[in-house]
Design a protein around this motif. Sequence first.
Motif, mmCIF file in Angstrom:
data_model
loop_
_atom_site.group_PDB
_atom_site.id
_atom_site.type_symbol
_atom_site.label_atom_id
_atom_site.label_comp_id
_atom_site.label_asym_id
_atom_site.label_seq_id
_atom_site.Cartn_x
_atom_site.Cartn_y
_atom_site.Cartn_z
ATOM 1 N N ARG A 36 0.906 -1.332 0.229
ATOM 2 C CA ARG A 36 0.217 -0.216 -0.034
ATOM 3 C C ARG A 36 1.383 1.478 -0.010
ATOM 4 O O ARG A 36 1.865 1.050 0.667
ATOM 5 N N GLU A 38 -0.258 3.848 0.550
ATOM 6 C CA GLU A 38 -0.953 5.266 1.922
ATOM 7 C C GLU A 38 -0.465 4.088 3.160
ATOM 8 O O GLU A 38 -0.998 3.720 3.508
ATOM 9 N N HIS A 39 0.580 4.604 4.325
ATOM 10 C CA HIS A 39 0.894 4.003 5.092
ATOM 11 C C HIS A 39 -0.019 4.865 6.343
ATOM 12 O O HIS A 39 0.005 4.237 7.639
ATOM 13 N N GLY A 40 -0.231 5.797 5.792
ATOM 14 C CA GLY A 40 -0.861 6.673 7.569
ATOM 15 C C GLY A 40 0.105 7.212 8.584
ATOM 16 O O GLY A 40 -0.292 7.759 9.433
ATOM 17 N N LEU A 41 1.313 6.918 8.041
ATOM 18 C CA LEU A 41 2.097 7.554 8.940
ATOM 19 C C LEU A 41 2.625 8.624 9.111
ATOM 20 O O LEU A 41 3.266 8.864 7.495
ATOM 21 N N ARG A 42 3.353 9.504 9.613
ATOM 22 C CA ARG A 42 2.895 11.401 9.402
ATOM 23 C C ARG A 42 5.051 11.307 9.552
ATOM 24 O O ARG A 42 5.594 11.038 10.187
ATOM 25 N N THR A 43 6.113 11.094 7.667
ATOM 26 C CA THR A 43 7.053 11.240 8.293
ATOM 27 C C THR A 43 7.583 12.860 8.069
ATOM 28 O O THR A 43 9.369 12.514 7.810
ATOM 29 N N HIS A 136 5.376 13.949 17.030
ATOM 30 C CA HIS A 136 4.460 15.575 16.856
ATOM 31 C C HIS A 136 5.447 16.774 16.979
ATOM 32 O O HIS A 136 6.546 16.545 17.877
#
Length: 162
Positions: A36, A38-43, A136
């Motif tokens: 995928r 799109e893994h949803g992890l903000r890098t 964050h």
Amino acid sequence: MRRRTVTAGSLEEILQATAPAPASEQPTPAAGPAPRAEHGLRTDFEFELPRGYVDEDGTLHRHGAMRLATARDELRPQIDLRVKENPAYLSVVLLSQVITRLGTLTDVHAGIVERMYATDVAFLQDFYRRVNSEGHTRAAVTCPHCEGGFEVDLSGGRLGES
């Protein structure tokens, strides 16, 4: 458990030995579901420097982006001769590896970080710690007048912006 110390030659030897194989040499994945995208992890994290970096042309660069650090990013400065000679140089090398953009500059190297104002380097060190340790860019602060506590986003958003 015994620890083993391995000594390597030059930095280039180490980088070549740890570099990923070229695409032509990498094994082809077995048939199955495609990974995928799109893994949803903000890098990647945007930031705005308190003062800004002024390049040789006199252009001020304040907005930038920093990516999450990898284990390699943390290990690579340990073998850098500049860091071995002066351990305080570690943060310069480390920041130069994870800053992906600074204004219109896309090649952020140690020389650029060296020429930044100390307040901006301190900001980036704290930003790096928050992004890589806490995940964050928010910081808890206290109002000096009313002593009320609230959070601010260190990535450079202005009041009233979403």
